[in-house]
Design a protein around this motif. Structure first.
Motif, PDB file in Angstrom:
ATOM      1  N   VAL A 154      -8.359  -1.839 -37.967  1.00  0.00           N
ATOM      2  CA  VAL A 154      -7.196  -1.753 -37.086  1.00  0.00           C
ATOM      3  C   VAL A 154      -6.273  -0.584 -37.419  1.00  0.00           C
ATOM      4  CG1 VAL A 154      -7.227  -4.243 -36.681  1.00  0.00           C
ATOM      5  CG2 VAL A 154      -5.740  -3.330 -38.460  1.00  0.00           C
TER       6      VAL A 154
ATOM      7  N   GLN B  29      -4.330 -10.492 -36.143  1.00  0.00           N
ATOM      8  CA  GLN B  29      -5.271 -10.978 -35.132  1.00  0.00           C
ATOM      9  C   GLN B  29      -6.693 -10.866 -35.645  1.00  0.00           C
ATOM     10  OE1 GLN B  29      -4.860  -9.205 -31.277  1.00  0.00           O
ATOM     11  NE2 GLN B  29      -3.856 -11.082 -30.540  1.00  0.00           N
ATOM     12  N   SER B  30      -6.962  -9.736 -36.271  1.00  0.00           N
ATOM     13  CA  SER B  30      -8.299  -9.502 -36.790  1.00  0.00           C
ATOM     14  C   SER B  30      -8.640 -10.536 -37.868  1.00  0.00           C
ATOM     15  CB  SER B  30      -8.360  -8.077 -37.347  1.00  0.00           C
ATOM     16  OG  SER B  30      -9.641  -7.780 -37.798  1.00  0.00           O
TER      17      SER B  30
ATOM     18  N   VAL C 175       1.107  -9.618 -28.514  1.00  0.00           N
ATOM     19  CA  VAL C 175       0.721  -9.993 -29.875  1.00  0.00           C
ATOM     20  C   VAL C 175       1.928 -10.534 -30.634  1.00  0.00           C
ATOM     21  CG1 VAL C 175      -0.297  -9.185 -32.028  1.00  0.00           C
ATOM     22  CG2 VAL C 175      -1.037  -8.202 -29.858  1.00  0.00           C
TER      23      VAL C 175
ATOM     24  N   ARG D 210      -1.945  -6.441 -35.228  1.00  0.00           N
ATOM     25  CA  ARG D 210      -3.391  -6.239 -34.983  1.00  0.00           C
ATOM     26  C   ARG D 210      -4.198  -6.721 -36.183  1.00  0.00           C
ATOM     27  NH1 ARG D 210      -2.018  -0.973 -33.129  1.00  0.00           N
ATOM     28  NH2 ARG D 210      -2.965  -0.045 -34.971  1.00  0.00           N
TER      29      ARG D 210
END
Ligand code: UTP
Ligand code: MN
Length: 534
Positions: free
Chosen positions: A254, A297-298, A424, A294
Motif C-alpha cells: 500500500v 484495510q489490507s 475508508v 489502506r
C-alpha cells in the motif's frame, strides 16, 4: 616521586597507597585511567630493584590494584551528569537490587497519588536512573551522598538494602493488597488508575470479578478483558520481528518505498515487551496521506486484525513552540496512528525459545539506514524519475548520505486518493467507536480462539521531515524523553518533542536528517538506543 608524572620518562610509580585511583587523585588526576600505561607498584618492587641492582620486571605481587575493587571507593557524584539523556543507561546494570526497590516505590507513588503529585513518583525514578548508570555496584551510601537526584527518602531505602539486603518499606508495599489489586487492574488494556480505584471501591479483587461486573462500552476495556491473559503474556522479540515482517509486507503493497522501524523497548535491546511499536514513514513527504487506512484495510482483509482504533493526526506547526505540560504517564504526540490488537500464531512465540537471541535486533540500529537506502533506490526506480515538481534533497542517514527526490504536493497523493479515502476513514472510525467492531464480540472471539495469541500493536505514521525526532521519541525510554525534554527547555532554551526541535534563541526549528543530528542539535553526546534504558 622524582619527576613530574606528566613526563614521558616516568614508567613506574612507586606508592604506599593500596589502589591506583588514590595515587591518581594525589597527583591531581581524575582517576587511574589518566595514568595511562604507567605501572603503579608497591615499595616491594623498589626494594627488589635495589637488591637486584637493576630494574626488575613487575610481578603480580608488585602491582597496586586498579581503582575498581578498592576498599574505599571514590565518590561518584562528581562524575554524574544531571540529566539521564547525558548518561549511558544500559539495560543490564550493576544495581538492580536498589533500582527494583526504587521503582516499586515509584509505581506505588504513581498509583497512590495519581495525577496530583507525580513528582513523588518521579523522584524515585530519577534516583533509580542514576544507579542504573553507575559502572559498578554501589557499595556504600557515601558514594552517592551528594548526588542531586538521590533524595533523602531514596537514600534511606538504599541504606536499608545495603545493610539488610531488603527494604522494609518496599516489602510492605509489595504485600499490600491494595497495591496488588491496583497493579492487577491497571495491567488491563484500557484501564488507568482512576478506574482501577473504582473497581477496588466496588470490592472487586480479581479479573473475573471485573469481567462479570464491568459494563464499560470502551472497546479497549472489552477486548482487554476478553484477552487479558494473552495481553499480559510478554511479547517476545521473535513475535515483534514477525509482526514487523507482516506489517512490512502489507506496507510494501500500500505504500511502496516506505521505511519502517521497530521502536520502543525492543529497539533499546529488550527481549520482551508489553506491545510492539512500529514507526512508518515515506521519504516523499505527501505519500503517507491515506496510507494508514489502506494499510489497515489490507491487514484486515487478511484476518490479522482483532480490533483497533485509528487516530488522525492532530499536528499543527504551532505545537512546536507551545508550552505543553508533559503528561505524567507518557508523552502524548500528534501523529496519525493506529492502536490495536492483532493475532500472532502461537508457534512464533514458541520458536523464540530456541532461537538465537542476537539474530535480528543487533542489527536494529542499522536496519533503518539499510531500509532508507533500499527504499530510496526503489523510489528512484519507480515512478519518481520526473524532474518536474521535484526538489532533490540530500539526507545523511547514519553514516550514509542518501539522495532523495522530494516531490511536491501535486502528484497522486491528492485528489485521486481522497475520493475513496473518506470511505475508508468512515469505516475505520465506525469500527473503532463501536464497542464491538466488525471483527465480532470480544468474548465470543475469545471463546473460539484458534492457534494464535492476541498482541498489542501501535502503528505510527510520521512525515519524513519529523521522522528522526519521532524515532528518538518512540524509542524512549519514557524517562529518557522526559529528561531530554527538560534538558532542552532548561539548558538550551529549546522545545523538544517527537515532532521536532524548536530553538527559541534563534527563533527557528532545527531539522535533523539522522538520529545523531537530533543529539547534535541538542548539544548532547550521542547515545545508542541500548544506552537509553533509563
Ligand atoms: P511504550 O509504552 O510501548 O514503552 O512506548 P516501551 O519502552 O516500549 O515499553 P514496553 O517494552 O512496550 O513495555 C514506547 C515509546 O513511545 C513513546 C514512549 O515515551 C516510549 O518511549 N510514546 C508512547 C510516545 O512518544 N507517544 C505516545 O503517545 C506513546
Ligand atoms: Mn512498547
Amino acid at each position: 616521586m622524582f619527576s613530574s608524572v606528566q613526563s614521558s620518562s616516568v614508567t613506574h610509580i612507586v606508592t604506599e597507597f593500596d589502589n591506583a585511583d588514590a595515587v591518581a587523585r594525589k597527583l591531581g588526576l581524575e582517576s587511574a585511567r589518566c595514568l595511562n600505561q604507567r605501572q603503579v607498584v608497591k615499595l616491594q618492587w623498589f626494594a627488589d630493584c635495589i637488591r637486584a641492582g637493576c630494574i626488575v620486571p613487575v610481578d603480580e605481587h608488585h602491582k597496586v590494584k586498579s581503582g575498581e575493587n578498592n576498599q574505599v571507593a571514590p565518590p561518584v557524584s562528581a562524575r554524574i551528569p544531571d540529566y539521564a539523556c547525558q548518561r549511558h543507561t544500559p539495560l543490564q546494570h550493576h544495581n538492580t537490587k536498589f533500582t527494583d526497590a526504587l521503582e516499586i516505590l515509584e509505581k506505588y507513588a504513581d498509583l497512590r497519588y495519581d495525577d496530583q503529585d507525580y513528582s513523588r513518583a518521579l523522584a524515585f525514578r530519577r534516583a533509580s536512573c542514576v544507579l542504573k548508570s553507575l559502572s559498578r555496584p554501589l557499595s556504600r551510601l557515601s558514594e552517592i551522598q551528594n548526588v542531586t537526584h538521590i533524595g533523602s527518602h531514596s537514600q534511606k531505602v538504599i541504606q536499608e538494602i545495603l545493610e539488610d539486603g531488603t527494604s522494609e518499606e518496599v516489602e510492605k508495599i509489595c504485600a499490600d493488597p491494595w497495591f496488588q489489586k491496583m497493579k492487577l487492574f491497571t495491567a488491563i488494556f484500557g484501564i488507568g488508575p482512576a478506574r482501577a480505584k473504582e473497581f477496588i471501591a466496588k470490592g472487586w479483587s480479581s479479573i473475573q470479578e471485573v469481567r462479570d461486573g464491568c459494563t464499560s462500552s470502551d472497546w479497549r476495556i472489552q477486548w482487554g478483558l476478553a484477552f487479558h491473559e494473552d495481553l499480559t503474556t510478554p511479547v517476545t522479540r521473535a513475535e515483534a520481528d514477525y509482526i514487523l515482517g507482516v506489517v512490512r509486507r502489507h506496507v510494501d503493497r500500500v505504500l511502496p518505498g516506505a521505511v519502517m522501524e521497530l521502536t520502543g523497548g525492543f529497539r533499546r535491546g529488550k527481549q520482551t515487551g508489553h506491545d510492539v511499536d512500529i514507526l512508518i514513514m515515506h521519504p516523499l513527504e505527501n505519500k503517507i496521506i491515506g496510507a494508514l487506512p489502506r494499510l489497515l484495510q489490507s491487514l484486515q482483509s487478511h484476518d490479522i486484525v482483532l480490533c483497533g482504533r485509528h487516530e488522525r493526526s492532530t499536528y499543527h506547526e504551532e505545537l512546536l513552540t507551545q508550552n505543553t505540560k508533559l503528561s505524567p504517564r507518557g508523552q502524548l504526540d500528534h501523529f496519525e496512528k493506529w492502536i490495536g490488537i492483532i493475532k500472532v500464531p502461537n508457534k512464533i512465540r514458541i520458536k523464540n525459545d530456541q532461537s538465537d537471541k542476537t539474530s535480528s535486533h543487533q542489527l536494529g540500529n542499522n536496519k533503518c539506514n539499510t531500509d532508507m537506502k533500499e527504499n530510496k533506490d526503489k523510489c528512484e526506480n519507480r515512478n519518481f524519475q520526473s524532474d518536474k515538481n521535484t526538489d532533490s534533497c540530500k539526507r545523511d542517514v547514519g553514516n550514509e548520505s542518501v539522495l532523495y527526490q522530494r516531490q511536491e504536493d501535486t502528484l497522486d497523493s491528492g485528489s485521486a486518493i481522497s475520493d475513496s479515502l473518506e470511505d475508508v476513514w468512515e469505516s475505520l472510525d465506525k469500527a473503532s467507536s463501536s464497542s464491538s467492531p466488525s471483527h465480532g464480540n470480544p468474548r465470543e472471539v475469545k471463546a473460539s480462539q484458534g492457534d494464535w495469541i492476541a498482541r498489542r500493536v501501535d502503528l505510527i505514521i510520521s512525515p519524513f521531515s519529523q521522522f528522526f525526532y519521532a524515532l528518538v521519541g518512540w524509542t524512549g525510554s519514557k524517562q529518557f524523553n522526559r529528561d531530554a525534554r527538560t534538558y532542552a527547555e532548561r539548558e538550551m532554551n529549546m522545545k523538544l518533542s517527537s515532532h521536532g526541535l524548536y530553538d527559541f534563541n534563534q527563533g527557528k526549528q532545527l531539522v535533523a536528517s539522522s538520529e545523531r543530528e537530533v543529539f547534535d542539535n541538542l548539544k548532547l553526546p550521542y547515545f545508542e538506543p541500548q544506552d537509553r534504558n533509563c
